[in-house]
Write a protein that holds these residues in place. Structure first.
Motif, PDB file in Angstrom:
ATOM      1  N   ALA A 107       4.559   1.694  12.507  1.00  0.00           N
ATOM      2  CA  ALA A 107       3.765   0.628  11.896  1.00  0.00           C
ATOM      3  C   ALA A 107       4.216   0.426  10.462  1.00  0.00           C
ATOM      4  O   ALA A 107       4.686   1.363   9.816  1.00  0.00           O
ATOM      5  CB  ALA A 107       2.278   0.977  11.939  1.00  0.00           C
ATOM      6  N   ASP A 108       4.069  -0.794   9.987  1.00  0.00           N
ATOM      7  CA  ASP A 108       4.372  -1.047   8.579  1.00  0.00           C
ATOM      8  C   ASP A 108       3.066  -0.987   7.787  1.00  0.00           C
ATOM      9  O   ASP A 108       1.982  -0.991   8.370  1.00  0.00           O
ATOM     10  CB  ASP A 108       5.108  -2.380   8.418  1.00  0.00           C
ATOM     11  N   PRO A 109       3.148  -0.926   6.458  1.00  0.00           N
ATOM     12  CA  PRO A 109       1.932  -0.794   5.650  1.00  0.00           C
ATOM     13  C   PRO A 109       0.926  -1.929   5.810  1.00  0.00           C
ATOM     14  O   PRO A 109      -0.265  -1.727   5.627  1.00  0.00           O
ATOM     15  CB  PRO A 109       2.465  -0.752   4.213  1.00  0.00           C
ATOM     16  N   GLY A 110       1.357  -3.129   6.179  1.00  0.00           N
ATOM     17  CA  GLY A 110       0.438  -4.243   6.332  1.00  0.00           C
ATOM     18  C   GLY A 110      -0.353  -4.236   7.619  1.00  0.00           C
ATOM     19  O   GLY A 110      -1.311  -4.998   7.772  1.00  0.00           O
ATOM     20  N   TYR A 111      -0.005  -3.370   8.550  1.00  0.00           N
ATOM     21  CA  TYR A 111      -0.658  -3.351   9.859  1.00  0.00           C
ATOM     22  C   TYR A 111      -2.147  -3.036   9.760  1.00  0.00           C
ATOM     23  O   TYR A 111      -2.971  -3.682  10.385  1.00  0.00           O
ATOM     24  CB  TYR A 111       0.039  -2.340  10.773  1.00  0.00           C
ATOM     25  N   PHE A 112      -2.513  -2.043   8.961  1.00  0.00           N
ATOM     26  CA  PHE A 112      -3.915  -1.621   8.882  1.00  0.00           C
ATOM     27  C   PHE A 112      -4.800  -2.723   8.306  1.00  0.00           C
ATOM     28  O   PHE A 112      -5.919  -2.941   8.777  1.00  0.00           O
ATOM     29  CB  PHE A 112      -4.027  -0.327   8.079  1.00  0.00           C
ATOM     30  N   ALA A 113      -4.303  -3.447   7.304  1.00  0.00           N
ATOM     31  CA  ALA A 113      -5.066  -4.561   6.744  1.00  0.00           C
ATOM     32  C   ALA A 113      -5.174  -5.702   7.750  1.00  0.00           C
ATOM     33  O   ALA A 113      -6.231  -6.328   7.881  1.00  0.00           O
ATOM     34  CB  ALA A 113      -4.416  -5.051   5.457  1.00  0.00           C
ATOM     35  N   ALA A 114      -4.091  -5.981   8.466  1.00  0.00           N
ATOM     36  CA  ALA A 114      -4.096  -7.078   9.433  1.00  0.00           C
ATOM     37  C   ALA A 114      -5.082  -6.817  10.570  1.00  0.00           C
ATOM     38  O   ALA A 114      -5.740  -7.743  11.042  1.00  0.00           O
ATOM     39  CB  ALA A 114      -2.691  -7.297   9.985  1.00  0.00           C
ATOM     40  N   MET A 115      -5.192  -5.590  11.008  1.00  0.00           N
ATOM     41  CA  MET A 115      -6.105  -5.247  12.102  1.00  0.00           C
ATOM     42  C   MET A 115      -7.475  -4.811  11.591  1.00  0.00           C
ATOM     43  O   MET A 115      -8.342  -4.455  12.366  1.00  0.00           O
ATOM     44  CB  MET A 115      -5.498  -4.133  12.962  1.00  0.00           C
ATOM     45  N   ARG A 116      -7.638  -4.830  10.276  1.00  0.00           N
ATOM     46  CA  ARG A 116      -8.894  -4.422   9.621  1.00  0.00           C
ATOM     47  C   ARG A 116      -9.311  -3.024  10.062  1.00  0.00           C
ATOM     48  O   ARG A 116     -10.456  -2.776  10.408  1.00  0.00           O
ATOM     49  CB  ARG A 116      -9.973  -5.450   9.883  1.00  0.00           C
ATOM     50  N   ILE A 117      -8.335  -2.123  10.045  1.00  0.00           N
ATOM     51  CA  ILE A 117      -8.594  -0.715  10.364  1.00  0.00           C
ATOM     52  C   ILE A 117      -8.858   0.005   9.051  1.00  0.00           C
ATOM     53  O   ILE A 117      -7.976   0.080   8.196  1.00  0.00           O
ATOM     54  CB  ILE A 117      -7.399  -0.074  11.093  1.00  0.00           C
ATOM     55  N   PRO A 118     -10.060   0.521   8.871  1.00  0.00           N
ATOM     56  CA  PRO A 118     -10.366   1.191   7.599  1.00  0.00           C
ATOM     57  C   PRO A 118      -9.658   2.540   7.491  1.00  0.00           C
ATOM     58  O   PRO A 118      -9.532   3.261   8.472  1.00  0.00           O
ATOM     59  CB  PRO A 118     -11.885   1.368   7.650  1.00  0.00           C
ATOM     60  N   ILE A 119      -9.185   2.827   6.307  1.00  0.00           N
ATOM     61  CA  ILE A 119      -8.608   4.144   6.037  1.00  0.00           C
ATOM     62  C   ILE A 119      -9.732   4.986   5.446  1.00  0.00           C
ATOM     63  O   ILE A 119     -10.241   4.684   4.361  1.00  0.00           O
ATOM     64  CB  ILE A 119      -7.403   4.039   5.084  1.00  0.00           C
ATOM     65  N   LEU A 120     -10.161   5.990   6.175  1.00  0.00           N
ATOM     66  CA  LEU A 120     -11.328   6.765   5.779  1.00  0.00           C
ATOM     67  C   LEU A 120     -11.026   7.765   4.677  1.00  0.00           C
ATOM     68  O   LEU A 120     -11.885   8.060   3.853  1.00  0.00           O
ATOM     69  CB  LEU A 120     -11.914   7.484   6.996  1.00  0.00           C
ATOM     70  N   ARG A 121      -9.827   8.305   4.678  1.00  0.00           N
ATOM     71  CA  ARG A 121      -9.427   9.258   3.647  1.00  0.00           C
ATOM     72  C   ARG A 121      -7.970   9.031   3.306  1.00  0.00           C
ATOM     73  O   ARG A 121      -7.189   8.631   4.151  1.00  0.00           O
ATOM     74  CB  ARG A 121      -9.593  10.693   4.151  1.00  0.00           C
ATOM     75  N   GLY A 122      -7.612   9.334   2.089  1.00  0.00           N
ATOM     76  CA  GLY A 122      -6.218   9.205   1.692  1.00  0.00           C
ATOM     77  C   GLY A 122      -5.863   7.769   1.371  1.00  0.00           C
ATOM     78  O   GLY A 122      -6.697   6.985   0.960  1.00  0.00           O
ATOM     79  N   ARG A 123      -4.617   7.432   1.572  1.00  0.00           N
ATOM     80  CA  ARG A 123      -4.122   6.094   1.263  1.00  0.00           C
ATOM     81  C   ARG A 123      -3.151   5.660   2.344  1.00  0.00           C
ATOM     82  O   ARG A 123      -2.652   6.455   3.114  1.00  0.00           O
ATOM     83  CB  ARG A 123      -3.439   6.071  -0.099  1.00  0.00           C
ATOM     84  N   SER A 124      -2.865   4.381   2.354  1.00  0.00           N
ATOM     85  CA  SER A 124      -1.866   3.858   3.278  1.00  0.00           C
ATOM     86  C   SER A 124      -0.489   4.240   2.776  1.00  0.00           C
ATOM     87  O   SER A 124      -0.311   4.585   1.608  1.00  0.00           O
ATOM     88  CB  SER A 124      -1.994   2.337   3.357  1.00  0.00           C
ATOM     89  N   PHE A 125       0.496   4.181   3.648  1.00  0.00           N
ATOM     90  CA  PHE A 125       1.855   4.491   3.229  1.00  0.00           C
ATOM     91  C   PHE A 125       2.482   3.281   2.552  1.00  0.00           C
ATOM     92  O   PHE A 125       1.997   2.171   2.671  1.00  0.00           O
ATOM     93  CB  PHE A 125       2.708   4.994   4.389  1.00  0.00           C
ATOM     94  N   GLN A 126       3.557   3.516   1.844  1.00  0.00           N
ATOM     95  CA  GLN A 126       4.197   2.488   1.036  1.00  0.00           C
ATOM     96  C   GLN A 126       5.461   1.974   1.719  1.00  0.00           C
ATOM     97  O   GLN A 126       6.136   2.719   2.424  1.00  0.00           O
ATOM     98  CB  GLN A 126       4.564   3.053  -0.339  1.00  0.00           C
ATOM     99  N   PRO A 127       5.818   0.719   1.474  1.00  0.00           N
ATOM    100  CA  PRO A 127       7.025   0.150   2.086  1.00  0.00           C
ATOM    101  C   PRO A 127       8.278   0.556   1.320  1.00  0.00           C
ATOM    102  O   PRO A 127       8.898  -0.246   0.648  1.00  0.00           O
ATOM    103  CB  PRO A 127       6.786  -1.353   1.992  1.00  0.00           C
ATOM    104  N   ASP A 128       8.691   1.803   1.445  1.00  0.00           N
ATOM    105  CA  ASP A 128       9.824   2.284   0.665  1.00  0.00           C
ATOM    106  C   ASP A 128      11.082   2.514   1.502  1.00  0.00           C
ATOM    107  O   ASP A 128      12.014   3.144   1.042  1.00  0.00           O
ATOM    108  CB  ASP A 128       9.463   3.556  -0.092  1.00  0.00           C
ATOM    109  N   LEU A 129      11.122   1.989   2.717  1.00  0.00           N
ATOM    110  CA  LEU A 129      12.312   2.130   3.558  1.00  0.00           C
ATOM    111  C   LEU A 129      13.441   1.279   2.987  1.00  0.00           C
ATOM    112  O   LEU A 129      13.285   0.091   2.762  1.00  0.00           O
ATOM    113  CB  LEU A 129      12.024   1.692   4.990  1.00  0.00           C
ATOM    114  N   LYS A 130      14.541   1.901   2.745  1.00  0.00           N
ATOM    115  CA  LYS A 130      15.713   1.192   2.234  1.00  0.00           C
ATOM    116  C   LYS A 130      16.641   0.883   3.402  1.00  0.00           C
ATOM    117  O   LYS A 130      16.681   1.585   4.394  1.00  0.00           O
ATOM    118  CB  LYS A 130      16.459   2.063   1.213  1.00  0.00           C
ATOM    119  N   LEU A 131      17.395  -0.194   3.279  1.00  0.00           N
ATOM    120  CA  LEU A 131      18.298  -0.588   4.358  1.00  0.00           C
ATOM    121  C   LEU A 131      19.339   0.478   4.637  1.00  0.00           C
ATOM    122  O   LEU A 131      19.730   0.678   5.780  1.00  0.00           O
ATOM    123  CB  LEU A 131      18.970  -1.913   4.022  1.00  0.00           C
TER     124      LEU A 131
END
Length: 138
Positions: A107-131
């Motif tokens: 999944a990419d970082p925008g998936y949780f916001a798009a599906m309105r899935i709450p993150i109960l603890r911690g944080r979402s991951f960051q889009p740091d994948l380099k080509l």
């Protein structure tokens, strides 16, 4: 035979209605999902896939009315998408009958916001994948 078929159809519809009303852990109202498979020479390398998906996601997010957009391997309720065995480096491998398996989804970082899935603890991951990192995965 007709009575048996009618009963079976009724039970199937009741199960379908129950499935549609069950809590999937995400918001399913006003959410559009689609399946996308890319094959062929044009997308044969991981860097080409990353470029395509990055461009597509930027374009979808720019569409008027779109609140959020993201990618995931399989949406909740889509069914079985396989599991993979794993080992723990510090422990000897288990016999095949006792192997450990885990189901995972990309999944990419925008998936949780798009599906309105709450993150109960911690944080979402960051889009740091380099080509160049993606090219190493091939």
């Amino acid at each position: 035979m007709t009575v048996v078929l009618l009963i079976a159809a009724g039970l199937l519809l009741k199960s379908y209605a129950r499935l549609r009303s069950s809590d999937m852990g995400c918001d399913t109202e006003n959410v559009l999902t689609m399946r996308l498979d890319l094959f062929g020479r044009r997308y044969g390398k991981p860097a080409q896939l990353v470029n395509f998906y990055t461009t597509l996601l930027e374009q979808v997010r720019a569409v008027p009315g779109v609140e959020a957009a993201g990618f995931v391997q399989a949406v909740p309720g889509q069914g079985y998408w396989g599991d993979n065995g794993f080992t723990i480096a510090e422990h000897p491998p288990l016999p095949q009958a006792q192997a450990q398996y885990a189901i995972f989804r990309y999944a990419d970082p925008g998936y949780f916001a798009a599906m309105r899935i709450p993150i109960l603890r911690g944080r979402s991951f960051q889009p740091d994948l380099k080509l160049d990192q993606a090219a190493k995965w091939s």
